[in-house]
Design a protein around this motif. Structure first.
Motif, short mmCIF file in Angstrom:
data_model
loop_
_atom_site.label_atom_id
_atom_site.label_comp_id
_atom_site.label_asym_id
_atom_site.label_seq_id
_atom_site.Cartn_x
_atom_site.Cartn_y
_atom_site.Cartn_z
N LYS A 67 0.82 -1.22 0.00
CA LYS A 67 0.00 0.00 0.00
C LYS A 67 0.85 1.27 0.00
CE LYS A 67 -0.67 0.17 5.07
NZ LYS A 67 0.56 0.88 5.34
N ASP A 68 2.13 1.12 0.35
CA ASP A 68 3.02 2.29 0.41
C ASP A 68 4.08 2.26 -0.69
OD1 ASP A 68 1.76 3.15 2.82
OD2 ASP A 68 2.95 1.68 3.92
N ALA A 69 3.84 1.44 -1.72
CA ALA A 69 4.86 1.20 -2.76
C ALA A 69 5.29 2.49 -3.46
CB ALA A 69 4.36 0.19 -3.77
N HIS A 70 4.40 3.51 -3.46
CA HIS A 70 4.76 4.77 -4.15
C HIS A 70 5.92 5.50 -3.46
CE1 HIS A 70 1.75 5.72 -1.06
NE2 HIS A 70 2.30 6.91 -0.99
N TRP A 71 6.28 5.07 -2.24
CA TRP A 71 7.41 5.70 -1.56
C TRP A 71 8.76 5.18 -2.05
CZ3 TRP A 71 7.45 9.95 1.33
CH2 TRP A 71 6.27 10.37 1.94
N ILE A 72 8.76 4.01 -2.70
CA ILE A 72 10.03 3.37 -3.07
C ILE A 72 10.82 4.29 -4.00
CG2 ILE A 72 11.08 1.39 -4.26
CD1 ILE A 72 8.67 -0.27 -3.23
N GLY A 73 12.09 4.49 -3.66
CA GLY A 73 12.98 5.35 -4.46
C GLY A 73 12.96 6.80 -4.04
N LYS A 74 12.03 7.18 -3.15
CA LYS A 74 11.95 8.60 -2.72
C LYS A 74 13.00 8.90 -1.65
CE LYS A 74 7.69 10.29 -4.33
NZ LYS A 74 6.53 9.39 -4.30
N ARG A 75 13.53 10.11 -1.73
CA ARG A 75 14.44 10.60 -0.69
C ARG A 75 13.58 11.16 0.43
NH1 ARG A 75 18.24 15.27 -0.26
NH2 ARG A 75 16.81 16.33 -1.68
N VAL A 76 13.83 10.70 1.66
CA VAL A 76 12.91 11.03 2.76
C VAL A 76 13.66 11.40 4.04
CG1 VAL A 76 11.05 9.51 1.93
CG2 VAL A 76 12.79 8.59 3.50
N VAL A 77 12.91 12.11 4.89
CA VAL A 77 13.25 12.25 6.31
C VAL A 77 12.07 11.66 7.07
CG1 VAL A 77 14.77 14.24 6.08
CG2 VAL A 77 12.30 14.59 6.30
#
Ligand SMILES: [Zn+2]
Ligand SMILES: [Zn+2]
Length: 316
Positions: A67-77
């Motif tokens: 359900k959170d796959a859209h986060w993959i590859g994103k630069r995050v804090v």
């Protein structure tokens, strides 16, 4: 993966440990992590933490639940408090006061002094391109500084004193300066006060009789005596913001708080979105605060240096 591990009563060590795995959480590859006063306190026994410390980081999401796959590859804090999701605090969206919370690198959750850490997607914030890694790693402490704006009004005419010229002091001073130009940093380290002045901040060494004039005094010394210093600076009916968490007790005479009708405000974690905006807009300068970027292998010298330097970053 390689990680720095604290076990009660033992010095921190670089170890090979299994990849962290938590149901429902994203796996994040750590690009950079910051050493803060709380980490130094943890090594002294604060929070009785054992495991992998580190809670200030920037990284890239490697894998995520479907359900959170859209986060993959994103630069995050990432926000560091993980609520139980079931209590009144969590229902109100205030997971930092959930009684069953975990806190990244501080309480019941592995932290960022490692090649990888996990976090629920709800804790993540994408980092805009305008904020590079060396700035993004400061989002958590800048957010903690932004918490002050949620707790009190800072007017353009407010006179503000920052007690403490360390890494947190120089961040808090820059954050409150976005509300009022009347900000003075009090400290005892000439080299750090010099950095404050290059940031355009007013500085002072010791309080004198004229000093008891500040509407808001913010203790960021991280030390037991910080509150006493703050009370020497606050005007009658002023406010002292307590930002220091340390292992042990603060010895203070309480009568001046009563006689001067001082308001004491405890202040901890804050909102990430305005912190990212401040960093993106260059209202906060972090580069002059970075003393060194060290690999995990150099943790002993990095932590020793963090006791007196400004910001030490670890790059796994
Ligand atoms: Zn911290
Ligand atoms: Zn909860």
């Amino acid at each position: 993966m390689r990680a720095l591990v604290v076990r009660s009563g033992q010095p921190m060590a670089l170890e090979d440990v299994p990849l962290p795995q938590r149901d429902g959480e994203c796996l994040i590859r750590v690009k950079m992590a910051g050493i803060c006063g709380t980490d130094l306190q943890i090594l002294q026994g604060y929070a009785e933490f054992s495991g992998i410390p580190g809670h200030e980081f920037v990284g890239v999401v490697e894998s995520a639940p479907a359900k959170d796959a859209h986060w993959i590859g994103k630069r995050v804090v990432g926000e560091i408090n993980i609520g139980c999701g079931a209590c009144e605090w969590c229902a109100a969206g205030v997971k930092e006061h959930c009684i069953d919370r975990a806190v990244v690198g501080i309480r019941h959750h592995e932290g960022a002094f490692a090649e990888f850490l996990t976090l629920p997607a709800v804790n993540l914030h994408a980092v805009p391109d305008a904020v590079d890694d060396e700035a993004a790693v400061f989002v958590e402490p800048v957010a903690a500084a932004c918490r002050i704006f949620e707790q009190m009004e800072v007017a353009r005419s407010s006179q503000i004193a920052i007690v403490g010229d360390g890494r947190m002091g120089l961040l808090v001073a820059q954050v409150v300066r976005t509300a009022t130009q009347n900000v003075t940093v009090f400290g005892r380290h000439n080299s750090k006060l010099a950095v404050a002045r290059t940031l355009g901040l007013a500085t002072a060494n010791t309080p004198d009789r004229e000093s008891r004039r500040f509407d808001i005094v913010i203790d960021v010394t991280g030390r037991p005596e910080g509150l006493t210093r703050a009370l020497e600076l606050v005007r009658p009916r002023g406010t002292v913001v307590m930002k220091s968490t340390f292992h042990g007790e603060a010895p203070i005479a309480s009568w001046p708080i009563v006689v001067d009708e001082v308001t004491l405000v405890g202040s901890r974690c804050g909102p990430f979105a305005p912190a990212l905006e401040l960093l993106a807009s260059r209202a906060i300068h972090v580069k002059p605060l970075i003393s060194r970027i060290a690999p995990l292998e150099d943790h002993e010298s990095a932590f020793a240096e963090a006791r007196h330097a400004l910001k030490i970053l670890l790059a796994p």
